[in-house]
Scaffold this motif. Sequence first.
Motif, PDB file in Angstrom:
ATOM      1  N   GLY A  16       0.819  -1.214   0.000  1.00 26.30           N
ATOM      2  CA  GLY A  16       0.000   0.000   0.000  1.00 26.30           C
ATOM      3  C   GLY A  16       0.847   1.255   0.000  1.00 26.30           C
ATOM      4  O   GLY A  16       0.546   2.230  -0.696  1.00 26.30           O
ATOM      5  N   MET A  17       1.952   1.240   0.780  1.00 23.38           N
ATOM      6  CA  MET A  17       2.840   2.396   0.858  1.00 23.38           C
ATOM      7  C   MET A  17       3.515   2.669  -0.488  1.00 23.38           C
ATOM      8  O   MET A  17       3.559   3.815  -0.955  1.00 23.38           O
ATOM      9  N   VAL A  18       4.012   1.615  -1.129  1.00 25.49           N
ATOM     10  CA  VAL A  18       4.693   1.773  -2.422  1.00 25.49           C
ATOM     11  C   VAL A  18       3.721   2.249  -3.499  1.00 25.49           C
ATOM     12  O   VAL A  18       4.032   3.149  -4.293  1.00 25.49           O
ATOM     13  N   ILE A  19       2.522   1.650  -3.535  1.00 27.89           N
ATOM     14  CA  ILE A  19       1.521   2.056  -4.532  1.00 27.89           C
ATOM     15  C   ILE A  19       1.108   3.513  -4.310  1.00 27.89           C
ATOM     16  O   ILE A  19       0.991   4.296  -5.261  1.00 27.89           O
ATOM     17  N   GLY A  20       0.900   3.898  -3.047  1.00 21.76           N
ATOM     18  CA  GLY A  20       0.511   5.272  -2.746  1.00 21.76           C
ATOM     19  C   GLY A  20       1.575   6.271  -3.144  1.00 21.76           C
ATOM     20  O   GLY A  20       1.280   7.310  -3.750  1.00 21.76           O
ATOM     21  N   LEU A  21       2.841   5.954  -2.802  1.00 18.00           N
ATOM     22  CA  LEU A  21       3.959   6.832  -3.175  1.00 18.00           C
ATOM     23  C   LEU A  21       4.030   6.978  -4.702  1.00 18.00           C
ATOM     24  O   LEU A  21       4.176   8.093  -5.220  1.00 18.00           O
ATOM     25  N   SER A  22       3.913   5.860  -5.409  1.00 19.84           N
ATOM     26  CA  SER A  22       3.997   5.885  -6.873  1.00 19.84           C
ATOM     27  C   SER A  22       2.849   6.673  -7.484  1.00 19.84           C
ATOM     28  O   SER A  22       3.046   7.486  -8.398  1.00 19.84           O
ATOM     29  N   LEU A  23       1.636   6.452  -6.968  1.00 20.21           N
ATOM     30  CA  LEU A  23       0.471   7.178  -7.479  1.00 20.21           C
ATOM     31  C   LEU A  23       0.620   8.683  -7.267  1.00 20.21           C
ATOM     32  O   LEU A  23       0.285   9.487  -8.140  1.00 20.21           O
ATOM     33  N   GLY A  24       1.139   9.064  -6.077  1.00 23.62           N
ATOM     34  CA  GLY A  24       1.317  10.479  -5.788  1.00 23.62           C
ATOM     35  C   GLY A  24       2.277  11.139  -6.755  1.00 23.62           C
ATOM     36  O   GLY A  24       2.012  12.235  -7.272  1.00 23.62           O
ATOM     37  N   LEU A  25       3.403  10.481  -7.023  1.00 24.61           N
ATOM     38  CA  LEU A  25       4.386  11.042  -7.955  1.00 24.61           C
ATOM     39  C   LEU A  25       3.865  11.066  -9.391  1.00 24.61           C
ATOM     40  O   LEU A  25       4.091  12.033 -10.137  1.00 24.61           O
ATOM     41  N   VAL A  26       3.158   9.997  -9.792  1.00 22.68           N
ATOM     42  CA  VAL A  26       2.594   9.954 -11.151  1.00 22.68           C
ATOM     43  C   VAL A  26       1.580  11.071 -11.345  1.00 22.68           C
ATOM     44  O   VAL A  26       1.593  11.786 -12.364  1.00 22.68           O
ATOM     45  N   MET A  27       0.687  11.253 -10.370  1.00 22.26           N
ATOM     46  CA  MET A  27      -0.331  12.304 -10.483  1.00 22.26           C
ATOM     47  C   MET A  27       0.315  13.683 -10.492  1.00 22.26           C
ATOM     48  O   MET A  27      -0.140  14.580 -11.202  1.00 22.26           O
ATOM     49  N   ARG A  28       1.403  13.835  -9.726  1.00 20.69           N
ATOM     50  CA  ARG A  28       2.046  15.154  -9.639  1.00 20.69           C
ATOM     51  C   ARG A  28       2.736  15.541 -10.938  1.00 20.69           C
ATOM     52  O   ARG A  28       2.629  16.686 -11.399  1.00 20.69           O
ATOM     53  N   LEU A 205      -1.994   3.757   1.842  1.00 20.79           N
ATOM     54  CA  LEU A 205      -1.946   4.090   0.414  1.00 20.79           C
ATOM     55  C   LEU A 205      -2.455   5.506   0.171  1.00 20.79           C
ATOM     56  O   LEU A 205      -1.825   6.299  -0.548  1.00 20.79           O
ATOM     57  N   SER A 206      -3.571   5.850   0.782  1.00 22.49           N
ATOM     58  CA  SER A 206      -4.172   7.171   0.580  1.00 22.49           C
ATOM     59  C   SER A 206      -3.303   8.279   1.162  1.00 22.49           C
ATOM     60  O   SER A 206      -3.130   9.338   0.552  1.00 22.49           O
ATOM     61  N   LEU A 207      -2.748   8.050   2.352  1.00 19.41           N
ATOM     62  CA  LEU A 207      -1.898   9.062   2.986  1.00 19.41           C
ATOM     63  C   LEU A 207      -0.644   9.328   2.155  1.00 19.41           C
ATOM     64  O   LEU A 207      -0.241  10.481   1.960  1.00 19.41           O
ATOM     65  N   MET A 208      -0.014   8.268   1.670  1.00 19.88           N
ATOM     66  CA  MET A 208       1.214   8.432   0.897  1.00 19.88           C
ATOM     67  C   MET A 208       0.926   9.087  -0.458  1.00 19.88           C
ATOM     68  O   MET A 208       1.716   9.904  -0.940  1.00 19.88           O
ATOM     69  N   ALA A 209      -0.189   8.737  -1.082  1.00 17.16           N
ATOM     70  CA  ALA A 209      -0.542   9.348  -2.371  1.00 17.16           C
ATOM     71  C   ALA A 209      -0.749  10.849  -2.220  1.00 17.16           C
ATOM     72  O   ALA A 209      -0.259  11.648  -3.025  1.00 17.16           O
ATOM     73  N   THR A 210      -1.459  11.241  -1.162  1.00 19.89           N
ATOM     74  CA  THR A 210      -1.708  12.668  -0.908  1.00 19.89           C
ATOM     75  C   THR A 210      -0.419  13.406  -0.586  1.00 19.89           C
ATOM     76  O   THR A 210      -0.165  14.498  -1.095  1.00 19.89           O
ATOM     77  N   LEU A 211       0.425  12.796   0.264  1.00 22.68           N
ATOM     78  CA  LEU A 211       1.666  13.445   0.686  1.00 22.68           C
ATOM     79  C   LEU A 211       2.597  13.701  -0.491  1.00 22.68           C
ATOM     80  O   LEU A 211       3.099  14.815  -0.675  1.00 22.68           O
ATOM     81  N   THR A 214       1.443  16.436  -2.944  1.00 22.53           N
ATOM     82  CA  THR A 214       1.505  17.821  -2.469  1.00 22.53           C
ATOM     83  C   THR A 214       2.902  18.264  -2.047  1.00 22.53           C
ATOM     84  O   THR A 214       3.181  19.449  -1.960  1.00 22.53           O
ATOM     85  N   MET A 215       3.815  17.319  -1.779  1.00 19.37           N
ATOM     86  CA  MET A 215       5.146  17.685  -1.293  1.00 19.37           C
ATOM     87  C   MET A 215       5.996  18.306  -2.402  1.00 19.37           C
ATOM     88  O   MET A 215       6.030  17.802  -3.524  1.00 19.37           O
ATOM     89  N   ASP A 216       6.665  19.378  -2.055  1.00 21.31           N
ATOM     90  CA  ASP A 216       7.560  20.045  -2.998  1.00 21.31           C
ATOM     91  C   ASP A 216       8.916  19.349  -2.949  1.00 21.31           C
ATOM     92  O   ASP A 216       9.762  19.653  -2.111  1.00 21.31           O
ATOM     93  N   LEU A 217       9.112  18.396  -3.836  1.00 16.56           N
ATOM     94  CA  LEU A 217      10.345  17.621  -3.822  1.00 16.56           C
ATOM     95  C   LEU A 217      11.575  18.454  -4.183  1.00 16.56           C
ATOM     96  O   LEU A 217      12.695  18.080  -3.867  1.00 16.56           O
ATOM     97  N   ALA A 218      11.361  19.590  -4.839  1.00 11.00           N
ATOM     98  CA  ALA A 218      12.505  20.446  -5.185  1.00 11.00           C
ATOM     99  C   ALA A 218      13.195  20.977  -3.941  1.00 11.00           C
ATOM    100  O   ALA A 218      14.395  21.238  -3.936  1.00 11.00           O
ATOM    101  N   ALA A 219      12.417  21.135  -2.850  1.00  9.28           N
ATOM    102  CA  ALA A 219      12.991  21.648  -1.606  1.00  9.28           C
ATOM    103  C   ALA A 219      14.027  20.689  -1.043  1.00  9.28           C
ATOM    104  O   ALA A 219      15.007  21.093  -0.425  1.00  9.28           O
TER     105      ALA A 219
END
Length: 441
Positions: A16-28, A205-211, A214-219
């Motif tokens: 769930g954590m890996v899928i959420g992280l991946s979904l968040g980055l893909v959507m971003r 999954l949902s928490l990681m996707a949202t995070l 929205t997270m500014d990875l450039a920082a």
Amino acid sequence: MQQWSQLSLTAKVLIGMVIGLSLGLVMRYATPGNTLVELYLVNGIFHVVGQIFLSALKMIVVPLVFTSIVCGACSLKDISTLGRLGGKTIALYLFTTFIAISMAMGVALLVAPGAGANLESATQFAARTAPSISEVIIGMFPSNPFEAMASGNTLQIIVFALLFGIAIAAAGKPARPVVEMFQALNEVMMKLVTLIMNLAPYGVLSLMATLFYTMDLAAIGNLIQYFLVVAGVLVLQVLVTYCSLLKMTTGLSPKIFLTKMQDAIMFAFSTASSNATIPVTMEAVTRRMGVKNEIASFTIPLGSTINMDGTAIMQGVATVFIAQAFGVDLAINDYLMVIVTATLASIGTAGVPGVGLIMLAMVLQQVGLPLEGIALIMGVDRLLDMIRTAVNITGDSVVTCIVAKSENNIDLDVFNDIHAGDTEENIDFHHIVKEDQTVSA
């Protein structure tokens, strides 16, 4: 679907954590600024499911802590045991915090993450006033226990539950029905923890996707060296300090300990909240490691309030980083002052919201560094907060095992059984109640 049901809870949460992280980055990066994605997925489904999961975890913290501590306190045959437990626990928490910040500052001085940065920031950080030690001690005793429970004041709940449990034990035979009621309630609460944990993969999954949407990875790129130093010391604290301490004082296997902590560590990482992870941490140390409830019910909630090893590491590295970034030379006395201040502040700021930044502000003020420097690290602090929360709850569990072993209140057979507690992790939602467990009115 059958293969999914056969996976362990740890594997499900990790997936769930890996899928959420991946979904968040893909959507971003694949759908930047897409209104439908933001409205219906990020701020819709993922936000709602993630927040419901967090609320469910927080929902059971107060009743679980209260019933567990009452059960533990009323089972004590000698009240002096309580003072001994408290002394050992607090001493170990302070010791690990002292080691954490000392190691953090040593590594930061060696690596020098802020050297030559010449960073400037126009952003000012408004530090809150941290309470004094006397205010914290007075504030531990609730004038209204129901208000303390409603506001989630962990220290006040602990104190009231201890006094209430001691009073039940002192009442003797007439209070036996009350004891049995709280023992039954404690079992019910642990089963509720299991129910919520079975829904964890979807919440994580949902928490990681949202995070990660929205997270500014450039920082992170701007402060990569600072980030790596903090993360590296956090890992060292677990693998060197905690594992060595556990092995030397108890003889227990660090490898087995870390294996059984996987669920709690992932929960802490995804929620970034020691308090929200209390139910999962208690489940790990009692059912999977064999620690008796009378120990865990005291050390785990107390640790979530005063054990700030992860935060202390952040303070140590951040102090050195900010001093180097602003070109301020600190003397050896200043570094010693930082160590003492941060160690004592781990108890002095207990129960205060935003405790990490408050403690850092206290430390910076103590050695004359500009509070403005906090703005430099705030861009990566959210991700580091997730890691240090995982470190904090690991430290809570190590201390719990050490105290339990010293009191002969740990089942070594359960600890050494790698599959202990597995049967309680999964619930068949089609057949919740077994025939021999049916509750009758």
